[in-house]
Design an enzyme around this catalytic site. Structure first.
Site, PDB file in Angstrom:
ATOM      1  N   LYS A 141     -18.758 -10.479  15.772  1.00 38.37           N
ATOM      2  CA  LYS A 141     -18.731 -11.935  15.965  1.00 38.37           C
ATOM      3  C   LYS A 141     -19.809 -12.653  15.163  1.00 38.37           C
ATOM      4  CE  LYS A 141     -18.919 -11.247  20.471  1.00 38.37           C
ATOM      5  NZ  LYS A 141     -18.491  -9.846  20.552  1.00 38.37           N
ATOM      6  N   HIS A 211     -23.622   1.153  24.545  1.00 39.13           N
ATOM      7  CA  HIS A 211     -24.110   0.280  23.487  1.00 39.13           C
ATOM      8  C   HIS A 211     -24.878  -0.872  24.131  1.00 39.13           C
ATOM      9  CE1 HIS A 211     -20.169  -1.208  24.736  1.00 39.13           C
ATOM     10  NE2 HIS A 211     -20.559  -2.429  24.382  1.00 39.13           N
ATOM     11  N   HIS A 213     -26.655  -4.820  23.561  1.00 42.05           N
ATOM     12  CA  HIS A 213     -26.518  -6.058  22.805  1.00 42.05           C
ATOM     13  C   HIS A 213     -27.888  -6.692  22.534  1.00 42.05           C
ATOM     14  CE1 HIS A 213     -22.120  -6.349  23.878  1.00 42.05           C
ATOM     15  NE2 HIS A 213     -22.561  -5.527  24.809  1.00 42.05           N
TER      16      HIS A 213
END
Length: 278
Positions: A141, A211, A213
Site C-alpha cells: 500500500k 509479520h 507492521h
C-alpha cells in the site's frame, strides 16, 4: 464608518482591521487580500492521510497574530471516471515499481525472499539468522517514497509462528530484534525516528506467517485500531509478565463477511450473517 480607501482613515491594529474587498471568486465568495506566498509555516498541526487534509499553523508576513491554513485535496469527479476523463488516450500510466512479493504470499513468497529469488531491490533490510532474523520490505500500500504514508512489513524467517497466539517467552529475543533493528533501519534510510513510528501486529492477520507492521505515526493506516491492532511494545510487555499470555488471553477482533475466515466461523456456528429487511 469611513471607507477603507479613504486617506484619512486611522489604521487600527492589523488583527482588528477588516479590509473591504468587493472581488468575488467563482463560487461567489469574497476573496481575502492574502496570498499563500506570504504565509510562513511554523508547525503542522494535523496531516490526515486518509481524508487528504492538512492543517498548518503559521504567520503572515507583515501581519500580527497566528494563522491557520487548512488544505484539502478535491474529491474525484465521477464524470471524469470514464474513457473521456482519466481513462482517455491522453492519460499516461507511469510504473513506480513492480511487486511480486505479496501476490500469493500464503503459498510461497517467503522462501523466495529468503533464497534470493524475489525482488531483492525491494528488501530494505535482511537479517539472515534463521531463529531471530527477518526481512523488512515496503508494504504494497506504500509507494516507497512518501514519508507521510510510510508503511513497511517485517517478515520473520522463523517458520511455524502463524500469529499472535503462537508467541511465548522463547520469542522475546526475536520480537525485540525486529523492533530495535527495524526502527534503526527506518531511521537510517527514511530519517523517521522510532518515536514517530507505530509498530504493531494484527489479529486476525491477513496471512498466517508472523509479520509486524511499521507505519508513520501520523498516518491513519488501515487496521490500526483497537479491534485489530496490538502494539509490539505491549505484546513484549505482556509476554514478559506471563510467558503464555497469548495462549490464555481473550482477544476480540472483527472480521468482514468477505473474509475467508468468516466462512470458517460461520460453518462452526460462531458467527452468523446479519439479515437485512428488503
Amino acid at each position: 464608518m469611513s471607507d477603507t480607501n479613504s486617506e484619512n482613515d486611522v489604521l487600527g491594529p492589523p488583527s482588528l482591521k477588516k479590509i473591504k474587498n468587493n472581488e468575488q471568486n467563482e463560487n461567489g465568495v469574497d476573496d481575502i487580500q492574502l496570498e499563500l506566498k506570504d504565509f510562513i509555516p511554523v508547525k503542522i498541526l494535523n496531516n490526515n492521510t486518509n481524508r487528504k487534509t492538512v492543517c498548518i499553523q503559521g504567520t503572515y508576513k507583515d501581519k500580527t497574530g497566528v494563522a491557520l491554513v487548512l488544505l484539502e485535496k478535491n474529491a474525484f469527479k465521477e464524470e471524469d471516471l470514464d474513457n473521456k476523463g482519466y481513462f482517455s488516450e491522453d492519460t499516461k500510466l507511469r510504473t513506480f515499481f513492480k511487486n511480486d512479493i505479496y501476490g500469493n504470499f500464503e503459498c510461497f513468497p517467503l522462501p523466495e525472499i529468503n533464497e534470493g529469488k524475489s525482488e531483492q531491490d525491494r528488501v530494505i533490510y535482511d537479517n539472515k539468522c534463521e531463529r531471530e532474523g527477518f526481512v523488512l520490505v515496503p508494504d504494497l500500500k506504500w509507494d516507497g517514497l512518501t514519508k507521510e504514508t510510510l508503511y513497511l512489513l517485517a517478515i520473520v524467517r522463523q517458520r511455524g509462528i502463524k500469529s499472535l497466539r503462537d508467541l511465548n517467552e522463547t520469542h522475546l529475543p526475536l520480537l525485540k530484534r525486529v523492533r530495535d533493528e527495524g526502527k534503526k533501519t527506518i531511521y537510517s534510510k527514511y530519517k523517521v525516528s522510532g518515536s514517530q513510528l507505530r509498530v504493531y501486529l494484527h489479529y486476525q492477520p491477513s496471512f498466517y506467517h508472523l509479520h509486524i507492521h511499521f507505519t508513520y505515526l501520523r498516518h491513519e493506516a488501515p487496521g490500526i485500531y483497537a479491534e485489530k491492532s496490538h502494539l509490539l511494545d505491549t505484546v513484549i510487555n505482556n509476554i514478559e509478565m506471563m510467558g503464555n499470555y497469548y495462549k490464555k488471553a481473550t482477544l476480540p477482533f472483527t472480521i468482514r463477511e468477505m473474509d475467508t475466515i468468516f466462512n470458517v466461523y460461520e460453518t462452526n456456528g460462531h458467527v452468523e450473517r446479519i439479515k437485512t429487511d428488503k
